[in-house]
Design a protein around this motif. Sequence first.
Motif, PDB file in Angstrom:
ATOM      1  N   GLY A   1     -23.140   0.523  -1.440  1.00 49.64           N
ATOM      2  CA  GLY A   1     -21.718   0.787  -1.637  1.00 49.64           C
ATOM      3  C   GLY A   1     -21.013   0.982  -0.306  1.00 49.64           C
ATOM      4  O   GLY A   1     -21.645   1.144   0.732  1.00 49.64           O
ATOM      5  N   LEU A   2     -19.707   0.943  -0.340  1.00 50.18           N
ATOM      6  CA  LEU A   2     -18.919   1.010   0.901  1.00 50.18           C
ATOM      7  C   LEU A   2     -17.880   2.121   0.817  1.00 50.18           C
ATOM      8  O   LEU A   2     -17.259   2.331  -0.235  1.00 50.18           O
ATOM      9  CB  LEU A   2     -18.191  -0.323   1.115  1.00 50.18           C
ATOM     10  CG  LEU A   2     -19.069  -1.540   1.399  1.00 50.18           C
ATOM     11  CD1 LEU A   2     -18.282  -2.829   1.181  1.00 50.18           C
ATOM     12  CD2 LEU A   2     -19.595  -1.486   2.834  1.00 50.18           C
ATOM     13  N   TRP A   3     -17.681   2.798   1.933  1.00 44.94           N
ATOM     14  CA  TRP A   3     -16.533   3.700   2.058  1.00 44.94           C
ATOM     15  C   TRP A   3     -15.289   2.823   2.218  1.00 44.94           C
ATOM     16  O   TRP A   3     -15.346   1.779   2.881  1.00 44.94           O
ATOM     17  CB  TRP A   3     -16.713   4.611   3.259  1.00 44.94           C
ATOM     18  CG  TRP A   3     -17.971   5.428   3.199  1.00 44.94           C
ATOM     19  CD1 TRP A   3     -19.122   5.226   3.899  1.00 44.94           C
ATOM     20  CD2 TRP A   3     -18.209   6.571   2.363  1.00 44.94           C
ATOM     21  NE1 TRP A   3     -20.062   6.167   3.553  1.00 44.94           N
ATOM     22  CE2 TRP A   3     -19.531   7.013   2.617  1.00 44.94           C
ATOM     23  CE3 TRP A   3     -17.440   7.268   1.428  1.00 44.94           C
ATOM     24  CZ2 TRP A   3     -20.095   8.111   1.964  1.00 44.94           C
ATOM     25  CZ3 TRP A   3     -17.995   8.368   0.785  1.00 44.94           C
ATOM     26  CH2 TRP A   3     -19.313   8.783   1.055  1.00 44.94           C
ATOM     27  N   LEU A   4     -14.175   3.270   1.648  1.00 47.96           N
ATOM     28  CA  LEU A   4     -12.993   2.395   1.683  1.00 47.96           C
ATOM     29  C   LEU A   4     -12.572   2.055   3.116  1.00 47.96           C
ATOM     30  O   LEU A   4     -12.077   0.961   3.374  1.00 47.96           O
ATOM     31  CB  LEU A   4     -11.832   3.037   0.927  1.00 47.96           C
ATOM     32  CG  LEU A   4     -12.072   3.300  -0.573  1.00 47.96           C
ATOM     33  CD1 LEU A   4     -10.749   3.584  -1.274  1.00 47.96           C
ATOM     34  CD2 LEU A   4     -12.792   2.144  -1.248  1.00 47.96           C
ATOM     35  N   SER A   5     -12.776   2.997   4.039  1.00 48.68           N
ATOM     36  CA  SER A   5     -12.361   2.726   5.423  1.00 48.68           C
ATOM     37  C   SER A   5     -13.240   1.683   6.114  1.00 48.68           C
ATOM     38  O   SER A   5     -12.874   1.168   7.173  1.00 48.68           O
ATOM     39  CB  SER A   5     -12.362   4.018   6.231  1.00 48.68           C
ATOM     40  OG  SER A   5     -13.651   4.595   6.203  1.00 48.68           O
ATOM     41  N   GLN A   6     -14.395   1.367   5.517  1.00 45.79           N
ATOM     42  CA  GLN A   6     -15.231   0.293   6.090  1.00 45.79           C
ATOM     43  C   GLN A   6     -14.658  -1.086   5.756  1.00 45.79           C
ATOM     44  O   GLN A   6     -14.985  -2.072   6.417  1.00 45.79           O
ATOM     45  CB  GLN A   6     -16.657   0.352   5.523  1.00 45.79           C
ATOM     46  CG  GLN A   6     -17.512   1.478   6.042  1.00 45.79           C
ATOM     47  CD  GLN A   6     -18.875   1.446   5.348  1.00 45.79           C
ATOM     48  OE1 GLN A   6     -19.101   2.113   4.340  1.00 45.79           O
ATOM     49  NE2 GLN A   6     -19.790   0.643   5.878  1.00 45.79           N
ATOM     50  N   LEU A   7     -13.856  -1.138   4.702  1.00 40.95           N
ATOM     51  CA  LEU A   7     -13.321  -2.434   4.260  1.00 40.95           C
ATOM     52  C   LEU A   7     -12.163  -2.862   5.152  1.00 40.95           C
ATOM     53  O   LEU A   7     -11.333  -2.049   5.548  1.00 40.95           O
ATOM     54  CB  LEU A   7     -12.837  -2.334   2.820  1.00 40.95           C
ATOM     55  CG  LEU A   7     -13.940  -2.217   1.763  1.00 40.95           C
ATOM     56  CD1 LEU A   7     -13.403  -1.576   0.492  1.00 40.95           C
ATOM     57  CD2 LEU A   7     -14.516  -3.596   1.476  1.00 40.95           C
ATOM     58  N   ARG A   8     -12.099  -4.146   5.430  1.00 38.17           N
ATOM     59  CA  ARG A   8     -10.936  -4.707   6.125  1.00 38.17           C
ATOM     60  C   ARG A   8     -10.060  -5.351   5.057  1.00 38.17           C
ATOM     61  O   ARG A   8     -10.563  -5.813   4.024  1.00 38.17           O
ATOM     62  CB  ARG A   8     -11.389  -5.738   7.163  1.00 38.17           C
ATOM     63  CG  ARG A   8     -12.315  -5.166   8.224  1.00 38.17           C
ATOM     64  CD  ARG A   8     -11.624  -4.114   9.100  1.00 38.17           C
ATOM     65  NE  ARG A   8     -12.549  -3.503  10.055  1.00 38.17           N
ATOM     66  CZ  ARG A   8     -13.073  -2.277   9.931  1.00 38.17           C
ATOM     67  NH1 ARG A   8     -12.767  -1.529   8.875  1.00 38.17           N
ATOM     68  NH2 ARG A   8     -13.898  -1.806  10.827  1.00 38.17           N
ATOM     69  N   PRO A   9      -8.729  -5.370   5.285  1.00 34.48           N
ATOM     70  CA  PRO A   9      -7.822  -5.812   4.224  1.00 34.48           C
ATOM     71  C   PRO A   9      -8.210  -7.173   3.631  1.00 34.48           C
ATOM     72  O   PRO A   9      -8.585  -8.100   4.345  1.00 34.48           O
ATOM     73  CB  PRO A   9      -6.474  -5.880   4.930  1.00 34.48           C
ATOM     74  CG  PRO A   9      -6.595  -4.905   6.056  1.00 34.48           C
ATOM     75  CD  PRO A   9      -8.027  -4.982   6.506  1.00 34.48           C
ATOM     76  N   ALA A  10      -8.107  -7.244   2.317  1.00 35.82           N
ATOM     77  CA  ALA A  10      -8.445  -8.474   1.608  1.00 35.82           C
ATOM     78  C   ALA A  10      -7.265  -9.430   1.581  1.00 35.82           C
ATOM     79  O   ALA A  10      -6.103  -9.018   1.713  1.00 35.82           O
ATOM     80  CB  ALA A  10      -8.849  -8.127   0.163  1.00 35.82           C
ATOM     81  N   THR A  11      -7.577 -10.696   1.420  1.00 43.77           N
ATOM     82  CA  THR A  11      -6.555 -11.674   1.035  1.00 43.77           C
ATOM     83  C   THR A  11      -7.009 -12.306  -0.282  1.00 43.77           C
ATOM     84  O   THR A  11      -8.211 -12.418  -0.543  1.00 43.77           O
ATOM     85  CB  THR A  11      -6.364 -12.792   2.083  1.00 43.77           C
ATOM     86  OG1 THR A  11      -7.595 -13.499   2.222  1.00 43.77           O
ATOM     87  CG2 THR A  11      -5.940 -12.234   3.434  1.00 43.77           C
ATOM     88  N   VAL A  12      -6.043 -12.654  -1.102  1.00 46.14           N
ATOM     89  CA  VAL A  12      -6.341 -13.329  -2.368  1.00 46.14           C
ATOM     90  C   VAL A  12      -5.541 -14.624  -2.394  1.00 46.14           C
ATOM     91  O   VAL A  12      -4.336 -14.619  -2.109  1.00 46.14           O
ATOM     92  CB  VAL A  12      -5.948 -12.454  -3.575  1.00 46.14           C
ATOM     93  CG1 VAL A  12      -6.160 -13.205  -4.887  1.00 46.14           C
ATOM     94  CG2 VAL A  12      -6.743 -11.147  -3.579  1.00 46.14           C
ATOM     95  N   THR A  13      -6.217 -15.721  -2.680  1.00 48.95           N
ATOM     96  CA  THR A  13      -5.529 -17.007  -2.783  1.00 48.95           C
ATOM     97  C   THR A  13      -5.675 -17.520  -4.204  1.00 48.95           C
ATOM     98  O   THR A  13      -6.787 -17.534  -4.751  1.00 48.95           O
ATOM     99  CB  THR A  13      -6.144 -18.019  -1.786  1.00 48.95           C
ATOM    100  OG1 THR A  13      -6.025 -17.483  -0.466  1.00 48.95           O
ATOM    101  CG2 THR A  13      -5.416 -19.360  -1.844  1.00 48.95           C
ATOM    102  N   VAL A  14      -4.555 -17.857  -4.805  1.00 48.72           N
ATOM    103  CA  VAL A  14      -4.628 -18.392  -6.161  1.00 48.72           C
ATOM    104  C   VAL A  14      -3.909 -19.743  -6.175  1.00 48.72           C
ATOM    105  O   VAL A  14      -2.748 -19.850  -5.767  1.00 48.72           O
ATOM    106  CB  VAL A  14      -4.058 -17.399  -7.203  1.00 48.72           C
ATOM    107  CG1 VAL A  14      -2.634 -16.969  -6.892  1.00 48.72           C
ATOM    108  CG2 VAL A  14      -4.153 -17.963  -8.611  1.00 48.72           C
ATOM    109  N   ASP A  15      -4.636 -20.763  -6.544  1.00 50.88           N
ATOM    110  CA  ASP A  15      -4.106 -22.141  -6.583  1.00 50.88           C
ATOM    111  C   ASP A  15      -3.408 -22.503  -5.273  1.00 50.88           C
ATOM    112  O   ASP A  15      -2.330 -23.114  -5.251  1.00 50.88           O
ATOM    113  CB  ASP A  15      -3.137 -22.300  -7.767  1.00 50.88           C
ATOM    114  CG  ASP A  15      -3.796 -21.908  -9.088  1.00 50.88           C
ATOM    115  OD1 ASP A  15      -5.016 -22.161  -9.240  1.00 50.88           O
ATOM    116  OD2 ASP A  15      -3.112 -21.324  -9.946  1.00 50.88           O
ATOM    117  N   GLY A  16      -3.987 -22.083  -4.157  1.00 51.48           N
ATOM    118  CA  GLY A  16      -3.465 -22.441  -2.836  1.00 51.48           C
ATOM    119  C   GLY A  16      -2.433 -21.487  -2.257  1.00 51.48           C
ATOM    120  O   GLY A  16      -2.067 -21.602  -1.088  1.00 51.48           O
ATOM    121  N   GLU A  17      -1.967 -20.522  -3.021  1.00 48.50           N
ATOM    122  CA  GLU A  17      -0.973 -19.568  -2.513  1.00 48.50           C
ATOM    123  C   GLU A  17      -1.695 -18.279  -2.110  1.00 48.50           C
ATOM    124  O   GLU A  17      -2.405 -17.685  -2.931  1.00 48.50           O
ATOM    125  CB  GLU A  17       0.071 -19.271  -3.602  1.00 48.50           C
ATOM    126  CG  GLU A  17       1.217 -18.403  -3.119  1.00 48.50           C
ATOM    127  CD  GLU A  17       2.237 -18.070  -4.230  1.00 48.50           C
ATOM    128  OE1 GLU A  17       3.191 -17.343  -3.941  1.00 48.50           O
ATOM    129  OE2 GLU A  17       2.052 -18.522  -5.376  1.00 48.50           O
TER     130      GLU A  17
END
Lengths: 296, 133
Positions: B35-51
Motif C-alpha cells: 500500500g501507499l501513503w497518499l503523499s507518495q503518490l504523484r498527481p494522476a492524469t486520466v485520459t478518456v477517448d483522447g481527452e
Amino acid sequence: MTNQVGKTKPKRGVSLYSYAGEYGVTMSLEDMFAEMHDMGARGLEILANSHIEGYPNPSEEWLENWDRLIKKYDIVPVEYGHWVDSRLYQGRHLTPEESYEMLVRDFKLANRLGFTVLRTKLGVIDDELTPVENWREFIKLALPMAEKYNVRMCPEIHAPTLLKSKMVDDYVQLIEETGTKHFGLNIDFGVFTTKTIPASEWGPNEFIMPESDHSPVEDIIPLLPYVYCCHAKFVKMSDDFEEMTIPYETIINTLIEHNWDGYMVSEYEGPKKDVPGYAVEQVRKHHVMMKRILGE
Amino acid sequence: MLERPCIQSRGFKNVESHGKVIGFQVNIRSLYYRGLWLSQLRPATVTVDGETFSGDQITWTINDVTYTQAEMAELGDVHWGLLEPATLTVAKEGGLESGSHEIEVNYTYSCSYFPPVVDTILGGTHKRTLILV
C-alpha cells in the motif's frame, strides 16, 4: 538425510510477498494462511502496508479475525515487514523524529499482532543502496521503545549488497557499540546467487535484478549472532525440486552446522507472479526442497 | 475480490450533482505489492477517448474520504491499501455517453528503499476499454 535428529535447525515459513500477484484478486489472507498450513510452514512474514486492512489503524473486527486465523491455521507470526519511507514527502527527507514516530507506530502494531522480528526497510540515497544519513540517529532513538514492545529491527541485506561491505559493517558496529538485542539483520539468500535464469523467461513488465557480485555462503557465519530471520529468496524451482539460482543445500547446511534456529521465510521473486497458481506452486516446490535438506 | 487490471470495470459511471451531470468516476486498484501513503503518490492524469484531465480536475476517494490531488502531497499518514479501490472522480460537464470508452490512467509514486531516480519510474500508464451503461 544426514542431519541428526534433535539438533537445532532452521525452521520454515513463508513471506506473503510471494503471493503478491494473487492477493486481493485470487487469494485472501485466509487462503494464504491455509497454503502455509498445508505445507507445515508455520512461520509468517507479512508486509504491514500490504496485508493489514485499514493499516495503520486496523479495526477491532479485523484484529479479532487475525487472532482467529492465526489460531485456526497454527501460524507463528515471525516477521513484520515495514518501511521508514524517508522520501514520504517530495523534496525532503524525514527528520529523525518523524522516522522515530513511523517506527514506533509499527512496533505497537507488530506487538499487537504477535510479531517479534521486524524487517525494517530504510530509505536509501544512491544506487549502492546506502541508507539515509540520519539512520543511526533514529534507530538509536527507537531502541528503548523496541525493547518495550519486544521487537527486533532488522534491515534486509539484499543483493547487490555484499555481506562483507561497509553497510553491513556499519549495522554490526551499531549492534556492538550499543549491545542492543533489538537491532539485527535479515539476510536475503539472493546475496548468495550463483546463477541466473535466461532473460527470456521473464515477462516484458517484470523486473530483472541486474547482474552483480555475490557473497560466498561462509560469509554469513560471523553474522549469525545478529541474524533474527532470513528471506529464503528464490527465483525458480525445477520440476525435481531444485532451486536454479541459489546454492540452497550449502546455505541450509551452513545454518544447521552453526546451530542457527531462526525462520527461513520463502520469498518467491521469480517470473509469472501474475499467472494464477504459478507462485503458489513454486512456493510448494520450495518447501519440498527445504524439507528434504532439513531432513524433516 | 478485485478485478486483476488496475482500472476496474465496476464503479465506472457518471456523477451527478444538483440534477446535473458534472463528471464521471472510475475505480482503480494499486498493482504495487504494498500500500501507499497518499503523499507518495504523484498527481494522476486520466485520459478518456483522447481527452486528458489532470490536477484539480481529478479527486481521489479512498475509504469514503475525498481528497484533491494538491492535498494528497501533504498526507503522509493516510494510507491507500491494496484491497481498497480508489475512486477517481473526473470533472467533465455532461459526463460520458452510454457505450464504450478508452480509459487511460497514469500516476507514479516514490519508493524510498530504491535509489531516488526510481521515484519517477514506478507506476505508469494503465489502459482499459470500459463500458458505461
